[in-house]
Design a protein around this motif. Structure first.
Motif, PDB file in Angstrom:
ATOM      1  N   MET A   1      22.544  26.328  -0.826  1.00  0.00           N
ATOM      2  CA  MET A   1      23.234  25.120  -1.289  1.00  0.00           C
ATOM      3  C   MET A   1      24.166  24.638  -0.186  1.00  0.00           C
ATOM      4  O   MET A   1      25.015  25.393   0.288  1.00  0.00           O
ATOM      5  CB  MET A   1      24.027  25.426  -2.568  1.00  0.00           C
ATOM      6  N   GLU A   2      23.975  23.387   0.244  1.00  0.00           N
ATOM      7  CA  GLU A   2      24.772  22.835   1.345  1.00  0.00           C
ATOM      8  C   GLU A   2      26.082  22.262   0.788  1.00  0.00           C
ATOM      9  O   GLU A   2      26.257  21.060   0.657  1.00  0.00           O
ATOM     10  CB  GLU A   2      23.967  21.744   2.058  1.00  0.00           C
ATOM     11  N   TRP A   3      27.032  23.145   0.484  1.00  0.00           N
ATOM     12  CA  TRP A   3      28.255  22.703  -0.176  1.00  0.00           C
ATOM     13  C   TRP A   3      29.414  22.457   0.791  1.00  0.00           C
ATOM     14  O   TRP A   3      30.365  21.745   0.453  1.00  0.00           O
ATOM     15  CB  TRP A   3      28.683  23.736  -1.215  1.00  0.00           C
ATOM     16  N   GLN A   4      29.339  23.016   1.992  1.00  0.00           N
ATOM     17  CA  GLN A   4      30.456  22.860   2.926  1.00  0.00           C
ATOM     18  C   GLN A   4      30.630  21.403   3.344  1.00  0.00           C
ATOM     19  O   GLN A   4      29.668  20.677   3.564  1.00  0.00           O
ATOM     20  CB  GLN A   4      30.240  23.726   4.168  1.00  0.00           C
ATOM     21  N   GLY A   5      31.892  20.993   3.466  1.00  0.00           N
ATOM     22  CA  GLY A   5      32.194  19.648   3.954  1.00  0.00           C
ATOM     23  C   GLY A   5      32.139  18.574   2.899  1.00  0.00           C
ATOM     24  O   GLY A   5      32.357  17.390   3.219  1.00  0.00           O
ATOM     25  N   ARG A   6      31.894  18.917   1.649  1.00  0.00           N
ATOM     26  CA  ARG A   6      31.809  17.926   0.589  1.00  0.00           C
ATOM     27  C   ARG A   6      33.163  17.824  -0.128  1.00  0.00           C
ATOM     28  O   ARG A   6      34.070  18.633   0.082  1.00  0.00           O
ATOM     29  CB  ARG A   6      30.695  18.280  -0.400  1.00  0.00           C
ATOM     30  N   ARG A   7      33.287  16.817  -0.985  1.00  0.00           N
ATOM     31  CA  ARG A   7      34.544  16.603  -1.703  1.00  0.00           C
ATOM     32  C   ARG A   7      34.913  17.819  -2.546  1.00  0.00           C
ATOM     33  O   ARG A   7      34.051  18.429  -3.168  1.00  0.00           O
ATOM     34  CB  ARG A   7      34.435  15.369  -2.617  1.00  0.00           C
ATOM     35  N   GLN A   8      36.198  18.151  -2.561  1.00  0.00           N
ATOM     36  CA  GLN A   8      36.686  19.252  -3.390  1.00  0.00           C
ATOM     37  C   GLN A   8      37.583  18.710  -4.493  1.00  0.00           C
ATOM     38  O   GLN A   8      38.383  17.808  -4.269  1.00  0.00           O
ATOM     39  CB  GLN A   8      37.457  20.269  -2.540  1.00  0.00           C
ATOM     40  N   SER A   9      37.443  19.270  -5.672  1.00  0.00           N
ATOM     41  CA  SER A   9      38.227  18.825  -6.819  1.00  0.00           C
ATOM     42  C   SER A   9      39.676  19.295  -6.708  1.00  0.00           C
ATOM     43  O   SER A   9      39.960  20.384  -6.208  1.00  0.00           O
ATOM     44  CB  SER A   9      37.612  19.360  -8.115  1.00  0.00           C
ATOM     45  N   ASP A  10      40.586  18.477  -7.232  1.00  0.00           N
ATOM     46  CA  ASP A  10      41.997  18.851  -7.322  1.00  0.00           C
ATOM     47  C   ASP A  10      42.322  19.492  -8.672  1.00  0.00           C
ATOM     48  O   ASP A  10      43.463  19.901  -8.899  1.00  0.00           O
ATOM     49  CB  ASP A  10      42.895  17.618  -7.136  1.00  0.00           C
ATOM     50  N   ASN A  11      41.315  19.585  -9.544  1.00  0.00           N
ATOM     51  CA  ASN A  11      41.547  20.087 -10.901  1.00  0.00           C
ATOM     52  C   ASN A  11      41.383  21.603 -10.995  1.00  0.00           C
ATOM     53  O   ASN A  11      40.715  22.119 -11.901  1.00  0.00           O
ATOM     54  CB  ASN A  11      40.589  19.397 -11.885  1.00  0.00           C
ATOM     55  N   VAL A  12      41.983  22.309 -10.055  1.00  0.00           N
ATOM     56  CA  VAL A  12      41.882  23.772 -10.021  1.00  0.00           C
ATOM     57  C   VAL A  12      43.284  24.375  -9.998  1.00  0.00           C
ATOM     58  O   VAL A  12      44.132  23.954  -9.209  1.00  0.00           O
ATOM     59  CB  VAL A  12      41.083  24.258  -8.799  1.00  0.00           C
ATOM     60  N   GLU A  13      43.533  25.328 -10.871  1.00  0.00           N
ATOM     61  CA  GLU A  13      44.772  26.103 -10.877  1.00  0.00           C
ATOM     62  C   GLU A  13      44.456  27.487 -10.318  1.00  0.00           C
ATOM     63  O   GLU A  13      43.649  28.209 -10.881  1.00  0.00           O
ATOM     64  CB  GLU A  13      45.326  26.253 -12.300  1.00  0.00           C
ATOM     65  N   ASP A  14      45.090  27.835  -9.240  1.00  0.00           N
ATOM     66  CA  ASP A  14      44.841  29.127  -8.610  1.00  0.00           C
ATOM     67  C   ASP A  14      45.921  30.114  -9.051  1.00  0.00           C
ATOM     68  O   ASP A  14      47.049  30.074  -8.559  1.00  0.00           O
ATOM     69  CB  ASP A  14      44.832  28.985  -7.089  1.00  0.00           C
ATOM     70  N   ARG A  15      45.566  30.997  -9.972  1.00  0.00           N
ATOM     71  CA  ARG A  15      46.521  31.985 -10.487  1.00  0.00           C
ATOM     72  C   ARG A  15      46.254  33.383  -9.931  1.00  0.00           C
ATOM     73  O   ARG A  15      46.806  34.356 -10.425  1.00  0.00           O
ATOM     74  CB  ARG A  15      46.458  32.040 -12.016  1.00  0.00           C
ATOM     75  N   ARG A  16      45.423  33.483  -8.937  1.00  0.00           N
ATOM     76  CA  ARG A  16      45.134  34.801  -8.381  1.00  0.00           C
ATOM     77  C   ARG A  16      46.396  35.420  -7.807  1.00  0.00           C
ATOM     78  O   ARG A  16      47.136  34.769  -7.091  1.00  0.00           O
ATOM     79  CB  ARG A  16      44.048  34.679  -7.305  1.00  0.00           C
ATOM     80  N   GLY A  17      46.621  36.667  -8.137  1.00  0.00           N
ATOM     81  CA  GLY A  17      47.790  37.368  -7.637  1.00  0.00           C
ATOM     82  C   GLY A  17      49.055  37.119  -8.415  1.00  0.00           C
ATOM     83  O   GLY A  17      50.130  37.538  -8.002  1.00  0.00           O
ATOM     84  N   GLN A  18      48.950  36.460  -9.589  1.00  0.00           N
ATOM     85  CA  GLN A  18      50.143  36.149 -10.369  1.00  0.00           C
ATOM     86  C   GLN A  18      50.442  37.172 -11.453  1.00  0.00           C
ATOM     87  O   GLN A  18      51.312  36.966 -12.272  1.00  0.00           O
ATOM     88  CB  GLN A  18      50.018  34.760 -11.006  1.00  0.00           C
ATOM     89  N   GLY A  19      49.665  38.258 -11.539  1.00  0.00           N
ATOM     90  CA  GLY A  19      49.958  39.276 -12.548  1.00  0.00           C
ATOM     91  C   GLY A  19      49.104  39.104 -13.777  1.00  0.00           C
ATOM     92  O   GLY A  19      48.264  38.218 -13.871  1.00  0.00           O
ATOM     93  N   GLY A  20      49.337  39.969 -14.773  1.00  0.00           N
ATOM     94  CA  GLY A  20      48.481  40.020 -15.959  1.00  0.00           C
ATOM     95  C   GLY A  20      49.026  39.235 -17.122  1.00  0.00           C
ATOM     96  O   GLY A  20      49.978  38.476 -17.033  1.00  0.00           O
ATOM     97  N   ALA A  21      48.375  39.459 -18.282  1.00  0.00           N
ATOM     98  CA  ALA A  21      48.752  38.797 -19.518  1.00  0.00           C
ATOM     99  C   ALA A  21      48.516  39.751 -20.659  1.00  0.00           C
ATOM    100  O   ALA A  21      47.666  40.620 -20.585  1.00  0.00           O
ATOM    101  CB  ALA A  21      47.936  37.515 -19.713  1.00  0.00           C
TER     102      ALA A  21
END
Length: 303
Positions: A1-21
């Motif tokens: 899949m040729e995905w590099q260089g294409r538009r990226q969405s701003d609708n992403v929340e990156d919670r990696r490394g923020q701890g558990g729940a």
């Protein structure tokens, strides 16, 4: 899949490394709609753990770090091209870039389809996490698998699942990973169309066996919607040879019957809630070949 260089969405929340729940899981009645992960086996005994620690220390004393050797293993797909070190990955790492790009492609597809029908598509948000996080449908964890929560209109994705998809389920490749995202976005489309609301209302009045039968139809429709997205993506000329086969293989590997055979050695059809491997492949292919919402009516006739 040729995905590099294409538009990226701003609708992403990156919670990696923020701890558990803490809290109950998201998949009770009225909860989220998850990508199946099957049943995991039991834990290690204390004796086994002690033995493994001793082995590790022996090799460590010899200058060999077994953990580092495990981490250095290569796997297909952008989900593994992440720099080590910081527990909070950079927002522009390969995982984030890939997910944002795929999400943007789903936005373009569904905005166009809804607009052609005189409707407005509201983009979902996608939450990246590792380990645990919280959703409006309850706690989300790696044991749950990717899922969509209709209460907050968000897709939750534990990024190590991509590694599990390849290593545990035998479904490698970037388009297999994209299929997972597109399937969960398919649930958001169902929510936008009012399908999930009706299903959740009906589920409260049904016993488990009846609810499972309807759940299968809901999940297969999400597979068909993922196929529609695949069709529009293919028309843009960004799919590589073999990409379709990657998605179909992923659908094959996570069918209820295949998962149950792998985890318990036998199948219990009345417990199916996502569909068989054959059904999942067939409905994804139907969406991919037609590109039409009308081809994804899983609620009329046999599935």
């Amino acid at each position: 899949m040729e995905w590099q260089g294409r538009r990226q969405s701003d609708n992403v929340e990156d919670r990696r490394g923020q701890g558990g729940a803490n809290g109950s899981g998201p998949f009770g009645r009225g909860g989220g709609f998850n990508f199946p992960v099957g049943r995991r086996g039991g834990g290690l005994s204390i004796g086994t753990i002690v033995f493994l620690v001793v082995i590790y220390l022996i090799f460590k004393a010899m200058g060999i770090d077994l953990l580092q050797m495990v981490d250095s293993g290569s796997t297909e797909g952008p989900a593994y091209e992440q720099s080590a070190g910081d527990s909070r990955p950079a927002s522009n790492d390969q995982i984030s870039a890939f997910v944002r790009t795929v999400l943007a492609e789903t936005e373009d597809t569904w905005q166009g389809i809804f607009q052609s029908q005189g409707q407005t598509y509201e983009d979902p948000r996608l939450v990246l996490f590792n380990g645990e996080t919280r959703s409006s449908c309850g706690a989300a964890s790696s044991a749950s698998g990717p899922f969509y929560c209709p209460n907050d209109h968000k897709v939750y994705l534990d990024t190590p699942f991509f590694r599990e998809l390849s290593n545990r389920f035998g479904a490698s490749g970037d388009f297999a990973e994209a299929y997972v995202i597109a399937h969960e976005v398919g649930h958001h489309v169902q929510n936008q169309l009012g399908i999930l609301g009706k299903f959740n209302e009906a589920r409260e009045r049904l016993d488990e066996a009846q609810a499972n039968k309807i759940s299968v139809r809901v999940e297969l429709q999400a597979d068909c919607f993922a196929g529609i997205w695949g069709k529009f993506t293919d028309q843009k000329g960004i799919l590589d040879a073999g990409d379709l086969e990657e998605a179909l293989n992923a659908a094959q590997q996570i069918g209820d019957d295949t998962l149950q055979k792998r985890t318990q050695g036998y199948v219990v059809p009345e417990s199916f809630n996502h569909g068989t491997s054959e059904q999942r492949v067939r409905w994804f292919r139907r969406g991919f070949e037609s590109g039409k919402l009308s081809s994804c009516d899983t609620f009329s006739g046999p599935v």
